[in-house]
Design an enzyme around this catalytic site. Structure first.
Site, PDB file in Angstrom:
ATOM      1  N   SER A   1       0.853  -1.176   0.000  1.00 29.63           N
ATOM      2  CA  SER A   1       0.000   0.000   0.000  1.00 29.63           C
ATOM      3  C   SER A   1       0.896   1.236   0.000  1.00 29.63           C
ATOM      4  CB  SER A   1      -0.862  -0.040   1.267  1.00 29.63           C
ATOM      5  OG  SER A   1      -1.630   1.123   1.385  1.00 29.63           O
TER       6      SER A   1
ATOM      7  N   LYS B   1      -1.023  -0.795  -4.443  1.00 28.23           N
ATOM      8  CA  LYS B   1      -2.266  -0.093  -4.096  1.00 28.23           C
ATOM      9  C   LYS B   1      -1.905   1.357  -3.819  1.00 28.23           C
ATOM     10  CE  LYS B   1      -4.833  -0.034   0.295  1.00 28.23           C
ATOM     11  NZ  LYS B   1      -5.604  -0.860   1.255  1.00 28.23           N
ATOM     12  N   LEU B   2      -2.532   2.257  -4.572  1.00 33.46           N
ATOM     13  CA  LEU B   2      -2.279   3.686  -4.368  1.00 33.46           C
ATOM     14  C   LEU B   2      -3.391   4.280  -3.525  1.00 33.46           C
ATOM     15  CD1 LEU B   2      -1.287   4.858  -7.986  1.00 33.46           C
ATOM     16  CD2 LEU B   2       0.230   4.120  -6.123  1.00 33.46           C
ATOM     17  N   LYS B   3      -3.021   4.990  -2.492  1.00 31.60           N
ATOM     18  CA  LYS B   3      -4.005   5.745  -1.721  1.00 31.60           C
ATOM     19  C   LYS B   3      -4.398   6.967  -2.548  1.00 31.60           C
ATOM     20  CE  LYS B   3      -4.179   3.485   2.192  1.00 31.60           C
ATOM     21  NZ  LYS B   3      -5.454   3.001   2.763  1.00 31.60           N
TER      22      LYS B   3
ATOM     23  N   ASP C   1      -7.245   3.042  -3.267  1.00 34.62           N
ATOM     24  CA  ASP C   1      -7.995   3.031  -2.000  1.00 34.62           C
ATOM     25  C   ASP C   1      -8.274   4.472  -1.577  1.00 34.62           C
ATOM     26  OD1 ASP C   1      -9.084   2.613   0.487  1.00 34.62           O
ATOM     27  OD2 ASP C   1      -7.266   1.768   1.391  1.00 34.62           O
TER      28      ASP C   1
ATOM     29  N   ASN D   1     -10.390   5.327   1.084  1.00 37.84           N
ATOM     30  CA  ASN D   1     -10.749   5.486   2.511  1.00 37.84           C
ATOM     31  C   ASN D   1     -11.884   6.497   2.708  1.00 37.84           C
ATOM     32  OD1 ASN D   1      -7.439   4.859   2.930  1.00 37.84           O
ATOM     33  ND2 ASN D   1      -8.837   3.763   4.270  1.00 37.84           N
TER      34      ASN D   1
ATOM     35  N   GLU E   1     -11.202   0.778  -3.790  1.00 39.54           N
ATOM     36  CA  GLU E   1     -11.573   0.395  -2.429  1.00 39.54           C
ATOM     37  C   GLU E   1     -12.240   1.564  -1.713  1.00 39.54           C
ATOM     38  OE1 GLU E   1      -8.094  -1.004  -0.403  1.00 39.54           O
ATOM     39  OE2 GLU E   1      -9.182  -1.386   1.458  1.00 39.54           O
TER      40      GLU E   1
ATOM     41  N   ASP F   1     -14.271  -1.931   2.263  1.00 39.46           N
ATOM     42  CA  ASP F   1     -13.402  -2.164   3.424  1.00 39.46           C
ATOM     43  C   ASP F   1     -14.160  -1.686   4.662  1.00 39.46           C
ATOM     44  OD1 ASP F   1     -11.421  -2.130   5.396  1.00 39.46           O
ATOM     45  OD2 ASP F   1     -10.186  -0.596   4.472  1.00 39.46           O
TER      46      ASP F   1
ATOM     47  N   LYS G   1     -10.430  -7.486   6.935  1.00 39.41           N
ATOM     48  CA  LYS G   1      -9.510  -7.187   8.041  1.00 39.41           C
ATOM     49  C   LYS G   1     -10.146  -7.781   9.284  1.00 39.41           C
ATOM     50  CE  LYS G   1      -7.826  -2.720   6.361  1.00 39.41           C
ATOM     51  NZ  LYS G   1      -8.151  -1.295   6.364  1.00 39.41           N
TER      52      LYS G   1
ATOM     53  N   GLY H   1      -4.548  -4.679   5.812  1.00 42.10           N
ATOM     54  CA  GLY H   1      -3.574  -4.505   6.885  1.00 42.10           C
ATOM     55  C   GLY H   1      -3.861  -3.215   7.618  1.00 42.10           C
TER      56      GLY H   1
HETATM   57  O1  NPG Z   1       0.006  -2.808   4.971  1.00 43.65           O
HETATM   58  O2  NPG Z   1      -0.610  -2.785   7.038  1.00 43.65           O
HETATM   59  C1  NPG Z   1      -0.596  -2.310   5.903  1.00 43.65           C
HETATM   60  C2  NPG Z   1      -1.383  -1.052   5.673  1.00 43.65           C
HETATM   61  C3  NPG Z   1      -2.288  -1.134   4.498  1.00 43.65           C
HETATM   62  O3  NPG Z   1      -3.203   0.794   3.529  1.00 43.65           O
HETATM   63  C4  NPG Z   1      -3.215   0.035   4.461  1.00 43.65           C
HETATM   64  N1  NPG Z   1      -4.014   0.173   5.494  1.00 43.65           N
HETATM   65  O4  NPG Z   1      -7.048   1.864   4.872  1.00 43.65           O
HETATM   66  O5  NPG Z   1      -6.431  -0.146   4.544  1.00 43.65           O
HETATM   67  C5  NPG Z   1      -6.222   0.975   4.992  1.00 43.65           C
HETATM   68  C6  NPG Z   1      -4.910   1.285   5.663  1.00 43.65           C
HETATM   69  C7  NPG Z   1      -5.002   1.535   7.142  1.00 43.65           C
HETATM   70  C8  NPG Z   1      -3.847   1.673   7.882  1.00 43.65           C
HETATM   71  C9  NPG Z   1      -6.182   1.608   7.789  1.00 43.65           C
HETATM   72  C10 NPG Z   1      -3.877   1.892   9.236  1.00 43.65           C
HETATM   73  C11 NPG Z   1      -6.214   1.824   9.151  1.00 43.65           C
HETATM   74  C12 NPG Z   1      -5.054   1.947   9.866  1.00 43.65           C
END
Ligand code: NPG
Length: 368
Positions: free
Chosen positions: A136, A162-164, A190, A192, A215, A240, A264, A292
């Site tokens: 990510s 995966k690009l935020k 992603d 969020n 996502e 998610d 998750k 993750g």
């Molecule tokens: O590889 O652990 C990892 C992080 C992957 O992007 C990632 N997590 O929105 O999925 C998500 C994001 C996240 C990280 C969400 C921390 C919540 C806490």
């Protein structure tokens, strides 16, 4: 078995570099661990709740408090009748707090499986010994900086990027990565929850990049909005934040609001609920992958076991320790040909390294 005591450990684990999403930026992974002491042995879990209630309503101090005040005493009342399978039904009366519940269930399951000399992978139904790893990539200050990171991750072997994204950081970075690394790169985005129902035309522009998925584009309560978006764009919609239980997963699938699911365990209340979601999705022909939450080795170990179940057909955010940490809290998970080995030892299969844990520990509290 019997829960005799629980140690709640607050750790601040520095990240190698800032991790920025549409919800904010973190430079230190601030986290609570659950260390369960039972009459059959000890178990460990990392509670995924962030320092701020920005990903979900949970946050680490709140998780520690609800564990201490309600959940741990409640399980202690079961005396020697406790099993990991009883944790969720026993705590069901309490609304929400799924990350706190997940951590307690996981620590107890770890103790139970260590005592039975069984791995998480075997218990959960894993069918693979190693899992493909994605990575990510956070929002950056500039496109050249982003390209540097993506290039570095591909060079070490990550199999999917995966690009935020967020408004203002979407079309251009995705276009550049797609054009630079070519049509064969497994690429997904992603958001969020950063977009709204007014942004569907903007999100449709991403169709040209042949993404694996988008996502959680809009807010988590808006399941119907995701269904409308899924009908409007070609990129598969993956939920998610919205999927907080097997029941919600079933409904979202039936409605057509999610074409792929990010599982998750922390978000859904634990590994047992996560397996239910896996099974529902599998029966409906919906692929899943393992998300993750920046977990250190203690949390990542169990995620790798889950990611080895049969319907996890897409690479997960199950990156190597070196993606995030200079020094992990366990023996590091390493990337070999784009894959990470699923732990085979009893329970989660890894142990905390006490000197590292001590270095990162901010405070501890005992519930007895
Ligand atoms: O590889 O652990 C990892 C992080 C992957 O992007 C990632 N997590 O929105 O999925 C998500 C994001 C996240 C990280 C969400 C921390 C919540 C806490």
């Amino acid at each position: 078995m019997k829960l005799e005591a629980v140690e709640l450990i607050r750790l601040n684990v520095p990240l190698k570099s800032a991790f920025r999403t549409s919800e904010g930026s973190v430079t230190v992974h601030e986290v609570v661990w659950v260390h369960a002491i039972t009459d059959v042995g000890e178990g460990w879990a990392e509670c995924a709740a962030n320092a701020l209630p920005d990903y979900s309503s949970e946050y680490h101090t709140g998780a520690g408090a609800v564990l201490q005040e309600f959940f741990i005493p409640e399980l202690m009342k079961l005396g020697n009748k406790l099993t990991a399978e009883k944790v969720a039904p026993t705590l069901h009366w309490a609304k929400g707090h799924r990350m706190a519940k997940a951590a307690l269930e996981t620590a107890i399951l770890d103790a139970q499986l260590r005592a039975a000399n069984t791995s998480f992978a075997t218990y959960l139904g894993a069918v693979k010994t190693k899992v493909p790893a994605g990575v990510s990539v956070g929002i950056m200050d500039s496109l050249p900086e982003l390209m540097g990171f993506v290039e570095g991750y591909l060079a070490v072997g990550y199999l999917r990027i995966k690009l935020k994204i967020e408004p203002g950081w979407d079309y251009e970075p995705v276009k550049l990565v797609r054009e630079t690394f070519g049509p064969d790169l497994l690429l997904q985005v992603d958001a969020n929850t950063a977009y709204t129902r007014n942004d569907f035309d903007l999100l449709k522009r991403l169709d040209e990049f042949n993404l694996l998925l988008i996502e959680q584009p809009i807010e988590e309560e808006d399941i119907l909005g995701h269904k409308k978006l899924a009908d409007y764009i070609n990129t598969p919609v993956c939920l998610d934040e919205s999927i907080v239980s097997a029941g919600v997963a079933r409904d979202a699938i039936e409605l057509g609001a999610t074409e792929i699911i990010n599982i998750k365990p922390a978000r859904v209340g634990g590994y047992l609920e996560a397996v239910k979601i896996h099974d529902i999705a599998q029966a409906s022909g919906i692929p899943v992958w393992c998300g993750g939450m920046l977990e250190t080795g203690i949390g990542r170990a169990a995620n790798l076991a889950l990611a080895a179940l049969p319907n996890f057909t897409l690479p997960g955010d199950t990156s190597a320790s070196a993606r995030y940490f200079e020094t992990d809290t366990t023996a590091p998970f390493v990337l070999v040909n784009g894959h990470i080995d699923v732990p085979t030892g009893p329970g989660i299969g890894v142990d905390p390294i006490s000197e590292v844990v001590q270095r990162y520990t901010v405070s501890t509290a005992w519930v007895k």
